[in-house]
Design an enzyme around this catalytic site. Sequence first.
Site, PDB file in Angstrom:
ATOM      1  N   ASN A 118       0.833  -1.208   0.000  1.00 47.47           N
ATOM      2  CA  ASN A 118       0.000   0.000   0.000  1.00 47.47           C
ATOM      3  C   ASN A 118       0.863   1.253   0.000  1.00 47.47           C
ATOM      4  O   ASN A 118       1.924   1.293   0.609  1.00 47.47           O
ATOM      5  CB  ASN A 118      -0.932  -0.005   1.213  1.00 47.47           C
ATOM      6  CG  ASN A 118      -1.863  -1.198   1.187  1.00 47.47           C
ATOM      7  OD1 ASN A 118      -1.998  -1.852   0.162  1.00 47.47           O
ATOM      8  ND2 ASN A 118      -2.497  -1.497   2.312  1.00 47.47           N
ATOM      9  N   HIS A 135       5.817  -0.537  -2.689  1.00 37.52           N
ATOM     10  CA  HIS A 135       5.395   0.169  -3.902  1.00 37.52           C
ATOM     11  C   HIS A 135       5.442   1.682  -3.753  1.00 37.52           C
ATOM     12  O   HIS A 135       4.772   2.396  -4.499  1.00 37.52           O
ATOM     13  CB  HIS A 135       3.992  -0.311  -4.313  1.00 37.52           C
ATOM     14  CG  HIS A 135       3.971  -1.744  -4.785  1.00 37.52           C
ATOM     15  ND1 HIS A 135       2.818  -2.481  -4.902  1.00 37.52           N
ATOM     16  CD2 HIS A 135       4.989  -2.555  -5.179  1.00 37.52           C
ATOM     17  CE1 HIS A 135       3.128  -3.703  -5.340  1.00 37.52           C
ATOM     18  NE2 HIS A 135       4.437  -3.762  -5.509  1.00 37.52           N
ATOM     19  N   GLY A 203      -5.250  -9.111   2.993  1.00 35.47           N
ATOM     20  CA  GLY A 203      -5.865  -8.111   2.125  1.00 35.47           C
ATOM     21  C   GLY A 203      -5.159  -7.899   0.804  1.00 35.47           C
ATOM     22  O   GLY A 203      -5.221  -6.801   0.246  1.00 35.47           O
TER      23      GLY A 203
END
Length: 256
Positions: A118, A135, A203
């Site tokens: 995230n 990322h 998730g």
Amino acid sequence: MTDGPDQAEIARVRDLLGAARHVACLTGAGISAASGVPTYRGAHTGRTVGGALWDGLRVEDWATPAGYARDPQRVWKWYSDRRVQLGELAPNAGHVALAELEKRLTARGGAFTLATQNIDALHQRAGSVNVLALHGSLLRIRCSVCPYRREVGHEPIAAIPACPDCGARLRPDVVWFGEMLPQDVWTAAADAAGDCDVFLTAGTSAVVYPAAGLVEIAAATGATTVEVNLEPTPASSLVDVALQGPADELLPQLVA
Ligand code: BJW
Ligand code: ZN
């Protein structure tokens, strides 16, 4: 509260986490869904947008260097809008549970490594310390050409700034398709996956590599692997325990 996994499975994972020396974790967009951050793909709860189509575009179409080159202003504005929106959102019970797990582990001399795909910094805002942002970050911009980078806040930035060092176009400091992950961050995440005794993935659709490969590294080196997700993913058949349900409900139970 949803039906979800049975209490025996939850208790088993709770015991594993309680006895672990080093827990490593990989999170994805699903952990931030309950905070209102849209996911990229897959099932979603009523609280957020899933399988994100932004402005008619799929993430695979525009989250690339070529996508930015094709329509820089449109892509830039899209990131600016997300940064503004993020300022109105807060970490949820899933983020808080992982921060709590880190506190407990470090208090008893253990280790906790949180690799996240995230870019929303919600883990850090929830109190997690050892966070590897695979990322990049929505709250940083950088030069497309030279090493210049800087932090930014939640205020909109309408026009694409020029680099103060070389004049080239700035860009979001995130990792697009076809780009390498930051080498030091990736190495630390792969080392943690290879060293941990429990690996928890939560998730993520587990389709984007190399991040999705972390659970494979952990499984190959003997860690007990646990997945928390709303639906089955390609990782589900690999892990020792696959728990289906919302991360903001399950993670607090696993850490209780
Ligand atoms: C809940 C929930 C709730 C919902 N509770 N769960 C092999 C084949 C083909 C291509 C490749 C390959 N290996 C590598 C590649 C290339 C590519 C890749 O993996 N492509 C795949 C799509 C196939 N990878 C790359 O390009 C990477 N770089 C690389 O490999 O470098 C080496 C290289 C260089 C040059 C040439 C070749 C190789 C870089 C990947 C960068 C990804 N970037 C993005 C965008 C970031 C910026 C932005 O946001 O704008 O990162 S893409 C997007 O996907 C974002 C995410 O971090 C990433 C992963 O998504 P994530 O987090 O898993 O979210 P979702 O939405 O997919 O899933 C959410 C899940 O949660 C779902 O399952 C729901 O069910 C669940 N959920 N609510 C629990 N409440
Ligand atoms: Zn520059």
